[in-house]
Design an enzyme around this catalytic site. Structure first.
Site, PDB file in Angstrom:
ATOM      1  CG  HIS A  68      -6.294  -8.553   1.244  1.00 29.18           C
ATOM      2  ND1 HIS A  68      -6.595  -8.972  -0.038  1.00 29.18           N
ATOM      3  CD2 HIS A  68      -6.026  -7.221   1.135  1.00 29.18           C
ATOM      4  CE1 HIS A  68      -6.524  -7.954  -0.879  1.00 29.18           C
ATOM      5  NE2 HIS A  68      -6.172  -6.884  -0.188  1.00 29.18           N
ATOM      6  NE  ARG A 128      -3.576  -2.188   2.799  1.00 31.50           N
ATOM      7  CZ  ARG A 128      -3.298  -3.326   3.424  1.00 31.50           C
ATOM      8  NH1 ARG A 128      -2.100  -3.511   3.959  1.00 31.50           N
ATOM      9  NH2 ARG A 128      -4.204  -4.282   3.533  1.00 31.50           N
ATOM     10  NE  ARG A 186      -3.273  -3.525  -1.356  1.00 27.94           N
ATOM     11  CZ  ARG A 186      -2.691  -4.310  -0.447  1.00 27.94           C
ATOM     12  NH1 ARG A 186      -1.377  -4.349  -0.364  1.00 27.94           N
ATOM     13  NH2 ARG A 186      -3.418  -5.042   0.377  1.00 27.94           N
ATOM     14  CE1 TYR A 241      -6.699  -6.518  -6.895  1.00 29.05           C
ATOM     15  CE2 TYR A 241      -6.752  -7.934  -4.972  1.00 29.05           C
ATOM     16  CZ  TYR A 241      -6.485  -6.724  -5.548  1.00 29.05           C
ATOM     17  OH  TYR A 241      -5.999  -5.690  -4.780  1.00 29.05           O
ATOM     18  CE  LYS A 243      -6.467  -0.723   4.771  1.00 27.85           C
ATOM     19  NZ  LYS A 243      -7.764  -0.937   4.080  1.00 27.85           N
ATOM     20  CG  HIS A 297      -5.038   0.951  -3.820  1.00 26.74           C
ATOM     21  ND1 HIS A 297      -4.361   0.806  -2.620  1.00 26.74           N
ATOM     22  CD2 HIS A 297      -5.970  -0.036  -3.835  1.00 26.74           C
ATOM     23  CE1 HIS A 297      -4.872  -0.213  -1.946  1.00 26.74           C
ATOM     24  NE2 HIS A 297      -5.840  -0.746  -2.663  1.00 26.74           N
TER      25      HIS A 297
END
Length: 211
Positions: free
Chosen positions: A162, A39, A139, A171, A64, A136
């Site tokens: 994730h 990210r 990514r 995706y 995150k 992004h």
């Protein structure tokens, strides 16, 4: 979901001017983003000591939820980062990607630099004009390259940091070529419906083989 093709990525990475300090920095930064799927916040927060080269080469980042993960590096990005670290001469805790005065690059600065190089890359790759490219997207491009190479979505989810595979499932729906390959493996629409009914000769030979 917008993502770049292999040719578009090559054009983008060829855009930064290697004769300029900023160009060499930007190429290493963009190449790292598109080959690791970091990210933009993870990219800008990298310090010089977060990079390990040589055996077990990887980059360590905090994603995150303050979750730490290590992402492997291939030989091509190792060479760029080795040159970057040598030119940067940064100490432990100092930003890997910074301004000439040593200040850490911001998210807006990365987006601005990316926009500059996208404009330059359109001269050799006009298809970039049709896409709205922001950090992004790099990514997304990395994730799609793994998916198209046949990497399982659970592995991609771990690689991207994730929390689960549901985020990665998007995706699968973004690339029509994956759906087209799946369709080619299915029965053709001209196939007659119904269950297979073997002929009497097949049934006879099968019964004859029983002990």
């Amino acid at each position: 979901m917008t993502f770049l093709t292999g040719d578009e990525i090559d054009a983008l990475l060829s855009a930064p001017d290697p004769r300029r300090w900023e160009g060499r920095r930007d190429k290493a930064m963009l190449a790292l983003a598109v080959q690791t799927g970091l990210r933009v916040s993870e990219l800008t927060s990298l310090d010089c000591d977060d990079v390990t080269l040589g055996y077990g080469a990887s980059v360590r980042c905090e994603g995150k939820g303050r979750k730490l993960r290590a992402v492997p590096l291939d030989c091509s990005i190792q060479e760029l980062l080795r040159a970057r670290l040598g030119e940067r001469s940064g100490k432990r805790g100092e930003p890997l990607f910074c301004t000439r005065t040593g200040r850490r690059l911001t998210r807006d600065a990365v987006a601005q630099r990316l926009a500059i190089h996208v404009r330059a890359a359109t001269e050799t790759c006009p298809t970039l004009l049709d896409k709205r490219i922001h950090p992004h997207v790099l990514r997304h491009s990395f994730a799609m390259s793994l998916l198209q190479a046949g990497v399982d979505t659970t592995v991609i989810a771990l690689w991207l940091g994730h929390a689960g595979v549901r985020s990665t499932d998007a995706y699968v729906h973004a690339d029509m070529t994956i759906k087209e390959r799946a369709l080619s493996l299915a029965a053709p629409v001209t196939a007659r419906p119904g269950r297979y009914q073997p002929a009497d000769k097949v049934l006879t030979s099968s019964t004859a083989c029983e002990p």
